[in-house]
Design an enzyme around this catalytic site. Sequence first.
Site, PDB file in Angstrom:
ATOM      1  N   ASP A  73      11.028 102.858  82.165  1.00 12.80           N
ATOM      2  CA  ASP A  73      12.180 103.519  82.780  1.00 12.80           C
ATOM      3  C   ASP A  73      13.223 102.434  83.033  1.00 12.80           C
ATOM      4  OD1 ASP A  73      13.626 105.485  84.366  1.00 12.80           O
ATOM      5  OD2 ASP A  73      11.679 106.415  84.708  1.00 12.80           O
TER       6      ASP A  73
ATOM      7  N   GLU B  80      18.252 110.344  80.165  1.00  9.18           N
ATOM      8  CA  GLU B  80      18.103 111.459  81.108  1.00  9.18           C
ATOM      9  C   GLU B  80      19.473 112.087  81.318  1.00  9.18           C
ATOM     10  OE1 GLU B  80      16.762 112.584  85.667  1.00  9.18           O
ATOM     11  OE2 GLU B  80      17.942 110.797  85.264  1.00  9.18           O
TER      12      GLU B  80
ATOM     13  N   ASP C 100      17.624 106.226  83.133  1.00  8.36           N
ATOM     14  CA  ASP C 100      17.877 107.067  84.295  1.00  8.36           C
ATOM     15  C   ASP C 100      19.351 107.475  84.364  1.00  8.36           C
ATOM     16  OD1 ASP C 100      16.594 107.993  86.847  1.00  8.36           O
ATOM     17  OD2 ASP C 100      18.234 106.832  87.728  1.00  8.36           O
TER      18      ASP C 100
ATOM     19  N   HIS D 219       8.964 114.331  87.186  1.00 10.19           N
ATOM     20  CA  HIS D 219       8.728 114.014  88.594  1.00 10.19           C
ATOM     21  C   HIS D 219       9.830 114.524  89.522  1.00 10.19           C
ATOM     22  CE1 HIS D 219      11.412 111.064  87.010  1.00 10.19           C
ATOM     23  NE2 HIS D 219      11.705 110.662  88.222  1.00 10.19           N
ATOM     24  N   ASP D 220      10.847 115.146  88.966  1.00 12.92           N
ATOM     25  CA  ASP D 220      11.943 115.682  89.788  1.00 12.92           C
ATOM     26  C   ASP D 220      11.952 117.208  89.824  1.00 12.92           C
ATOM     27  OD1 ASP D 220      13.016 113.103  90.212  1.00 12.92           O
ATOM     28  OD2 ASP D 220      14.135 113.206  88.325  1.00 12.92           O
TER      29      ASP D 220
END
Length: 532
Positions: free
Chosen positions: A99, A264, A201, A325-326
């Site tokens: 990430d 993302e 990200d 994870h969000d």
Amino acid sequence: MPETTWWKHGIVYQIYPRSFQDWNGDGIGDLRGICERLDYLGWLGVHAIWISPIYPSPMADFGYDVADYCGIDPIFGTMEDFDRLVSQAHAKGLKVILDFVPNHTSDRHLWFVESRASRDSPKRDWYIWRDAKSDGSLPNNWLSNFGGPAWTWDQATGQYYYHAFLREQPDLNWRNPAVREAMHDVLRFWLRRGVDGFRVDVIWHLMKDPEFRDNPPNIGYQVGRPEIESLLQVHSTDQPDVHDVIAGMRRVIDEFDHRVLIGEIYLPIERLVAYYGSDLSGAHLPFNFQLIQTAWNAREIAALVHEYELALPEGGWPNWVLGNHDQPRIAARVGAAQARVAAMLLLTLRGTPTMYYGDEIGLGRVEIPPERVRDPWEINEPGLGLGRDPERTPMQWDASPSAGFTTGRPWLPLDPKHPACNVERLKQDPNSILSLYRRLIALRRDRRALDVGSYHTVAVEGQVFAYERRHRGERLMVALNLGHEPRRIPLPTDSTEGCVLLSTFLDRTGEAAAGEVGLRADEGLILELRRG
Ligand code: NOJ
């Protein structure tokens, strides 16, 4: 890019490292824990792991607040552990994706410490500092994604700094060439260590309107939704010049062979596809989150797949995501029965699938008692159901008290159902969702039509969505019943015979179908088609 490029035919598996496997007994997952579970990932059949941030961090946003881009947080282990993980993964044929969090650092990053030290600091312009308006008010109306204003006052130097997320996550100024250079060197640091690519990200946030104009109000805003939705993010995100920044990152990635750049991006399809960049100079895979955001019914999902296929630029490779994870877990959103149908959808659509750890065991929403809430978003905007802890709970490996995740106290509670829902148990059950995931992955690896074949909608009838994947002479039909009533659907007119390769109930393999096929409630089927 040839069709054999690994990230085109590979399946990506996201690991949230705090929750995958704890090796040292502190209740938080770590790198040595991931090493211990590589055999499991090999057994499952995925091709690549993407690991959420493992860098030194005060953990205000659980690693998305990076204090040193070129280190490993001691919670997760050491650089030696990291190198061992990469070499062990590679030895097993698994790629490793990190990430990369370039939009903001931690407020403890030395760059920010230096930047806030004085207005004359050489690093002042590495972040986004603005004076108060003449009446003393905030520089503009931009909001933090985690609630409240996006500007925090720095008493010592008498200016505001901008943060799209927490105040502990100041945004970097990507208009400054020195920032770009420093961040490119971060990419090179990890690429030289052998990582196979990055998930970047909030890549669509990197550039902001040069004039910092106010965002317009969202007239459709509904009370009870996150505060950030009260404004349209037209000036704070998705700026035209972000594509130059991404092309710059891509050039760094291309200095190395066979690496991947994933972005993302939460944007509607027509804006999303711009992130492939002009002449595909952008992200290889701009994450496609549409399955997460679309209502779970056959008509809307079919329309979405159609729209996405049409919108892709020439040569742009598709990808699909069911959860991360969000986002609330897929099994929590659509229920246990449909979670199997969702697995078949994800693993049979055209394009690279990304799985989220735990979805393969049907992990649902895990209730978090108020005293154990950890997510800063839930803490900042309580009671709206925004908290992300319920989808970040520990992986369930076996029926032991801590599910084989840790010998200590897990940092988030375990699903109380873990004695029945864990890898060891579901592995032994040939009809489990885990067995289904493994069979789907094996089939996708085995059948070129599923991997690289073309996509054709066959039918949308009631709650059934059926499509074909074709490669050379191979024709596979996927028929998904997104509803809870049995249905019959015709086979395509030019192929009157079919043979079931896989049912989501794992029980009809080899069954012949002539002219039409029946689907039970909540069933998905993959059939091989032949001419009658
Ligand atoms: C997106 C990440 O996925 C999320 O977990 C994080 O809170 C924000 N970006 C801020 O970095």
